[in-house]
Design a protein around this motif. Structure first.
Motif, short mmCIF file in Angstrom:
data_model
loop_
_atom_site.label_atom_id
_atom_site.label_comp_id
_atom_site.label_asym_id
_atom_site.label_seq_id
_atom_site.Cartn_x
_atom_site.Cartn_y
_atom_site.Cartn_z
N GLU A 127 0.77 -1.31 -0.11
CA GLU A 127 0.08 0.00 -0.03
C GLU A 127 0.72 1.34 0.19
N MET A 128 2.03 1.21 0.66
CA MET A 128 2.90 2.41 0.71
C MET A 128 3.33 2.61 -0.81
N GLY A 129 3.73 1.52 -1.32
CA GLY A 129 4.36 1.86 -2.77
C GLY A 129 3.17 2.37 -3.61
N TYR A 130 1.93 1.89 -3.62
CA TYR A 130 0.90 2.27 -4.29
C TYR A 130 0.58 3.77 -4.02
N GLN A 131 0.71 4.22 -3.04
CA GLN A 131 0.54 5.72 -2.51
C GLN A 131 1.60 6.43 -2.99
N ILE A 132 2.86 6.17 -2.89
CA ILE A 132 3.83 6.72 -3.56
C ILE A 132 3.68 7.05 -4.87
N LEU A 133 3.25 5.85 -5.75
CA LEU A 133 3.41 6.09 -6.91
C LEU A 133 2.29 6.99 -7.51
N ASP A 134 1.28 7.20 -6.47
CA ASP A 134 0.22 8.15 -6.79
C ASP A 134 0.41 9.36 -6.46
N GLY A 135 1.76 9.69 -6.04
CA GLY A 135 2.31 11.25 -5.66
C GLY A 135 2.22 11.44 -4.20
N PHE A 136 2.06 10.58 -3.53
CA PHE A 136 2.14 10.87 -1.87
C PHE A 136 3.28 10.92 -1.24
N SER A 137 3.64 11.72 -0.37
CA SER A 137 4.97 11.67 0.38
C SER A 137 4.75 10.59 1.68
N ILE A 138 5.64 9.84 2.05
CA ILE A 138 5.64 9.26 3.10
C ILE A 138 6.40 9.52 4.08
N ASN A 139 6.18 9.44 5.33
CA ASN A 139 7.08 9.87 6.67
C ASN A 139 6.64 8.86 7.73
N THR A 140 7.46 7.66 7.74
CA THR A 140 7.13 6.86 8.84
C THR A 140 7.81 7.10 10.29
N GLY A 141 8.85 8.20 10.17
CA GLY A 141 9.48 8.53 11.18
C GLY A 141 10.90 7.78 11.08
N TRP A 142 11.20 6.70 10.65
CA TRP A 142 12.28 5.80 10.45
C TRP A 142 12.80 6.54 9.02
N PHE A 143 11.94 6.44 7.89
CA PHE A 143 12.35 7.15 6.80
C PHE A 143 11.29 7.90 6.01
N THR A 144 11.77 8.65 5.05
CA THR A 144 10.68 9.43 4.35
C THR A 144 10.84 8.88 2.93
N ALA A 145 9.97 9.01 2.11
CA ALA A 145 10.03 8.81 0.62
C ALA A 145 9.20 9.41 -0.12
N SER A 146 9.41 9.89 -1.45
CA SER A 146 8.65 10.73 -2.28
C SER A 146 9.17 10.58 -3.79
N ILE A 147 8.08 10.73 -4.58
CA ILE A 147 8.49 10.58 -6.16
C ILE A 147 8.70 11.82 -6.54
N HIS A 148 9.82 11.81 -7.64
CA HIS A 148 10.23 12.88 -8.14
C HIS A 148 10.28 12.74 -9.63
N ILE A 149 10.27 13.72 -10.75
CA ILE A 149 10.44 13.76 -12.07
C ILE A 149 11.75 14.57 -12.40
#
Length: 244
Positions: free
Chosen positions: A66-88
Motif C-alpha cells: 500500500e505504501m508503494g501504491y500511495q507513493i506512485l500516486d504522488g503522496f510523500s511518506i514519513n514513517t519516522g524511520w524514513f521518508t519517501a517521495s516521487i520525483h521527475i
C-alpha cells in the motif's frame, strides 16, 4: 556515559577518486541483506513482538504494497524511520510540453527519518584497518538516471568503479552477473555489452532484467601482473533495483 546499542565494523579502502596515496574511503562491513521475513523473525525472537512472525510478515507485506501504491500516486511518506517521495528528473523546453519518458525520468527517493537520526549517536564504529582486498566494487552509477548504488535501467549504461575489477580470463565463469536472491537466478552480461573494461572502471549495458532486487558480481582472473589461476569473485552487496 554513552549508551551503546549498536555496533558496526568498517574497513578502509584506497580512495580511487583522488591522487593521494594516503587517502582512504570508509566502507561498512555489511553483515548481509535481511528480507522482510527475517526481520519479522527477529522482532518475534529478540524484540518481544506480541504477534507471531508470520502474522507480522503478512501485515508488513500488505503495508509495504500500500505504501508503494500511495507513493506512485504522488503522496510523500514519513514513517519516522524514513521518508519517501516521487520525483521527475529532466527539463521542459516549453510551458505546454508533455511528459516524455525518453526525456523525463521518474525516481523514488528514500531518506533517513527523525527516529533513525536519534539512534545514530548510540552507534559505536570499529575501524578494522585497511581491507585486505583482491578487488572491490566501490560505486555503481546508473547513467540513465544518475542513481548511485540504487536503481538499474535495463538496456542503458552502468558505470562500475572499484579496484582490480577488469573482466579478463579464459575460465568460463569469468564475466559480470546480476544475481537475484529471491529467485536464485543469475543473469550474465553479454561480453559484447562490456563497453569499457579497465582495472578501476567498467561500463556495461545493463541486460533486460525483470523487476526485482539484484546483487552485482564480477568474476575475473585479473591481476596487475599475471592472470590468476582461479577466478576471483567480487560482489557488491548493496541491492540494486529494477522497477519498470
Amino acid at each position: 556515559m554513552k549508551k551503546i546499542l549498536h555496533r558496526i565494523r568498517a574497513f578502509l579502502y584506497k580512495n580511487l577518486l583522488t591522487g593521494d596515496p594516503n587517502d582512504y574511503s570508509i566502507r561498512v562491513a555489511s553483515e548481509r541483506s535481511l528480507n522482510t521475513r527475517e526481520i519479522c523473525n527477529s522482532a518475534a525472537d529478540r524484540g518481544g513482538a506480541d504477534i507471531s512472525a508470520a502474522a507480522m510478515e503478512h501485515a508488513v507485506e500488505l503495508w509495504l504494497a500500500e505504501m508503494g501504491y500511495q507513493i506512485l500516486d504522488g503522496f510523500s511518506i514519513n514513517t519516522g524511520w524514513f521518508t519517501a517521495s516521487i520525483h521527475i528528473k529532466g527539463v521542459c523546453k516549453a510551458p505546454d510540453e508533455h511528459y516524455d519518458p525518453e526525456k523525463h525520468t521518474i525516481v523514488v527517493e528514500f531518506h533517513q527519518g527523525m527516529l533513525i537520526r536519534k539512534e545514530i549517536p548510540n552507534i559505536t564504529v570499529e575501524f578494522q584497518g585497511p581491507a585486505n582486498v583482491g578487488g572491490h566494487i566501490g560505486q555503481v552509477v546508473d547513467l540513465k538516471t544518475g542513481s548511485i548504488n540504487d536503481m538499474l535501467t535495463p538496456g542503458r549504461n552502468l558505470r562500475i568503479s572499484g579496484e582490480k575489477i577488469k573482466v579478463i580470463g579464459e575460465n568460463s565463469s569469468v564475466g559480470i552477473y546480476f544475481c537475484n536472491p529471491a529467485t536464485s537466478t543469475n543473469v550474465k552480461v553479454d561480453p559484447s555489452d562490456i563497453i569499457i573494461n579497465n582495472p578501476s572502471e567498467v561500463i556495461i549495458i545493463i541486460p533486460q532484467l525483470d523487476n526485482g532486487s539484484y546483487l552485482l558480481e564480477i568474476i575475473t582472473q585479473y591481476t596487475p601482473s599475471n592472470l590468476l589461476k582461479n577466478p576471483r569473485s567480487i560482489r557488491f552487496n548493496e541491492p540494486l533495483s529494477v522497477k519498470q
